[in-house]
Scaffold this active site. Structure first.
Site, PDB file in Angstrom:
ATOM      1  CD  GLU A  41      -3.053  -0.417   2.381  1.00 35.85           C
ATOM      2  OE1 GLU A  41      -3.816  -1.339   2.637  1.00 35.85           O
ATOM      3  OE2 GLU A  41      -2.885   0.563   3.123  1.00 35.85           O
ATOM      4  CG  ASP A  61      -3.891   8.984   7.585  1.00 32.07           C
ATOM      5  OD1 ASP A  61      -3.847   7.756   7.807  1.00 32.07           O
ATOM      6  OD2 ASP A  61      -4.062   9.465   6.452  1.00 32.07           O
TER       7      ASP A  61
END
Lengths: 414, 261
Positions: B46, B57
């Site tokens: 990823e 995040d």
């Protein structure tokens, strides 16, 4: 007629033309859908409307006056200028109109924890105030830069029992506070209600916040008809995310003869690159849950906004403004830091009103427009906040040290 | 290509997925790490696309994105990294992960074409729920790119079918509500077997689990119930704080943990 009925937009996907939508992480989709359903039910519930009206009348202090700014009008030498005095609301700005609505909705949904982002601190103070009124836990995210320049509001929030969490990431201003509030929400979805302060974010926020702020324009319209017997030629308001402007504009949108004029913050000038004028100097993109005009580079990275006013220092704008801009229904202009500072002082001296730095941006364009329209013209400007919170920033910009002023030297100018 | 993803899932009982932020701390170092990952047991990479406002995040990934942007990383750089990787590796799928705006600015069709050309296999766009992803899904179709959907603890039974409809490759199950890296301060050891089974049943696709995995033991535990395990924050943190060698050793131990299941 139910007072929330007069809206055709957004569509069921939360779109104002090509703007708006719901660009959020999957974790937040179910709570956003839950919120939308709860809001749709509440807004047609007579009990909810009656409760909100009661608090707006007796707690917020509505209706706010529509005031003829006679000396500013004389100074400008043209159209009659009226101020919609939303700075006289409890907590000193229009923000509480929306907080009252959202927090009543939060209670209805059984949420016990209120979170908010704030730039100038006005939305944070309003949220903390209403949360205190209902005994709800309140956490306000605020950029570290803004905490410094809006100290009085930080202290007020703490006095009201809210926890103010400093956000140091990014530019440490409003957009970063919004990122952090979204992170909180994604972590605490069960008990938490995110009270967004402007007409941005994922659907249903832009429409819901507009609906709660639309009382500004509804009152102003009735008041001007009463005072002058006709609609104004223009309605003018400053724009960061755009909630006070949308609140003033909304009821006038169907009245084609009324020009709707939003004033963005040009910072040190739109050509300087140091500004917060998303419509004047930005392009469409996706941030904070909606597609709208943004300040960004060619790679889609969000650019830093710059404004002396913490409340306008945001690189985006509500999607409904983006749409009104593109279809040509509203006009968007800008004013610089310097103009805002100048007209802050003029307004104080001419009208005995200390405007917040945010509406200080609307004054120069209102004055220009008054000259353009001439003596027969009629303008309503939204005085959406009071300037008490800004005195430190203004003193600094004027080169005066009021924070340390105990030795007499610093106070003699007064 | 979904073929490359399908082959990966069919040959490994528990797939180990490693996330790195593209361009962190710069293109050269990040490329070196990316190219090394398969040798340390990584089955799917990823590759994070840096963005100024990473709303889902935590601080570790956000700071990695800041470092990447400071060194000049753009979406174009990320695509170049994928292409560079493909020159020497044709088996390990690459999934790009990030936020929508950089892709939207490039243009969905342009991005899909460039991603395909670079040898990318799919993308996870955090702020693009099913309600908003039709334009990108449409752009991906002619290039056989997988738009990976996310299912979360808030995705209830009524919504799950909509979330998995039309998705391919695999489904990413976010094991906890919160931002990336949340569980680095907690134990992240909750039982999620029922949720994983529900997502697998609804989608008919492999389910990989991410968020909150930081130890080989947890990777092994997840591996017993899911088809794959994703580790991001722990690797990004090790790369930044301990250096490449230590971080790759961590990758190896996490991969071994996952593969032991």
């Amino acid at each position: 007629m139910n007072k929330f009925d007069n809206m055709t937009y957004p569509d069921e996907r939360g779109r104002f033309g090509e703007f708006g939508g719901r660009y959020v992480a999957e974790t937040l989709m179910p709570p956003i859908l839950e919120l939308e359903q709860a809001y749709n039910e509440a807004k047609v519930d007579p009990a909810f409307i009656a409760e909100l009206d009661d608090f707006l009348a007796h707690y917020v202090g509505r209706p706010s006056p529509l005031y003829f700014a006679e000396r500013l009008t004389e100074h400008a030498g043209g159209a009659k200028i009226y101020f919609k005095r939303d700075e006289l609301n409890h907590t000193g700005a229009h923000k509480i109109n929306n907080c009252m609505g959202q927090i009543l909705l939060a209670r209805r949904m059984g949420k016990t924890r209120i979170i908010a982002e704030t730039g100038a601190g006005q939305h944070g103070v309003a949220t903390a105030t209403v949360a205190a009124r209902f005994g709800l836990k309140c956490i306000v995210y605020m950029g570290a830069t803004d905490i410094v320049r809006q100290k009085p509001n930080v202290f007020r929030m703490r006095l009201l029992g809210a926890e103010v969490r400093a956000v140091h990431s990014g530019t440490a201003t409003l957009k970063d506070a919004m990122n952090e509030a979204l992170r909180d929400w994604v972590t605490n979805v069960g008990d938490t209600f995110y009270c967004i302060g402007t007409v941005a974010g994922p659907h249903p926020y832009p429409a819901m916040v507009r609906d709660f702020q639309a009382i500004i324009g509804r009152e102003a319209k009735a008041q001007i008809l009463d005072r002058e017997g006709r609609l104004p030629d223009a309605a003018v308001a400053c724009i960061g995310g755009g909630s006070n402007a949308m609140g003033l504009f909304h009821d006038f949108v169907p009245d084609a003869s009324v020009r709707l004029i939003g004033v963005e913050a040009a910072g040190r000038g739109v050509d300087s690159g140091l500004h917060a004028a998303s419509l004047t100097g930005g392009s469409p993109g996706v941030l904070h849950g909606n597609r709208t005009y943004l300040l960004q580079d060619e790679h889609g990275q969000i650019a830093d906004a710059h404004s002396i006013s913490a409340g306008l220092d945001y690189p985006g704008i509500g999607p409904e403004h983006a749409w009104l801009h593109d279809i040509g229904r509203a006009e968007y202009v800008s004013a610089t830091d310097e103009e805002a500072l100048h007209w802050f002082q003029e307004c104080a001296r001419l009208e005995g009103i200390l405007p917040a730095l945010e509406p200080s941006h609307a004054i120069p364009r209102t004055v220009d427009l008054a000259k353009e329209l001439g003596k027969d013209g009629l303008i309503i400007m939204n005085m959406c906040g009071r300037g008490d919170k800004d005195v430190f920033t203004i003193a600094e910009a004027l080169g005066e040290d009021i924070a340390a002023g105990t030795d007499g030297e610093n106070t003699k100018a007064y | 290509m979904t073929q490359r993803l399908n082959a990966t899932f069919s040959k490994t009982s528990t797939v180990f997925v490693a996330y790195i932020m593209g361009g962190d701390p710069d293109r050269v170092a990040s490329q070196r790490v990316m190219n090394a990952l398969p040798a340390y047991g990584v089955d799917i990479i990823e590759l994070g696309i840096p963005f100024t406002d990473p709303m889902a995040d935590g601080p570790v990934i956000e700071e990695a994105g800041i470092r990447a942007r400071k060194s000049g990383t753009t979406l174009k750089t990320i695509l170049d990294m994928a292409a560079d990787f493909r020159r020497t590796n044709s088996d390990t799928p690459i999934i790009l992960m990030g936020y929508f705006n950089p892709i939207h600015q490039m243009g969905e069709a342009e991005f899909a074409k460039a991603a395909h050309k670079a040898g990318v296999d799919g993308a996870i766009i955090v702020d693009l729920p099913p309600e908003e992803d039709a334009p990108l899904r449409k752009a991906f179709e002619p290039h056989d790119l997988a738009l990976i959907r996310l299912a979360t603890p808030t995705t209830d039974a009524a919504r799950l079918p909509d979330v998995v409809r039309g998705t391919k490759g695999f489904v990413y199950y976010v094991s906890m509500t919160g931002v990336t890296g949340t569980a680095l301060s907690g134990d992240g050891s909750g039982d999620i077997s029922a949720q994983v089974a529900a997502v697998r049943k609804a989608s008919g696709l492999p389910v990989v689990v991410g968020f909150g995995v930081k130890t080989p033991e947890r990777a092994a535990q997840i591996g017993t119930i899911a088809d794959g395990v994703v580790v991001g924050t722990a690797i990004v943190k090790a790369l930044h704080e301990q250096g490449e060698e230590e971080a790759l050793a961590l990758v190896k131990s996490l991969a071994d943990g996952a593969h032991s299941a």
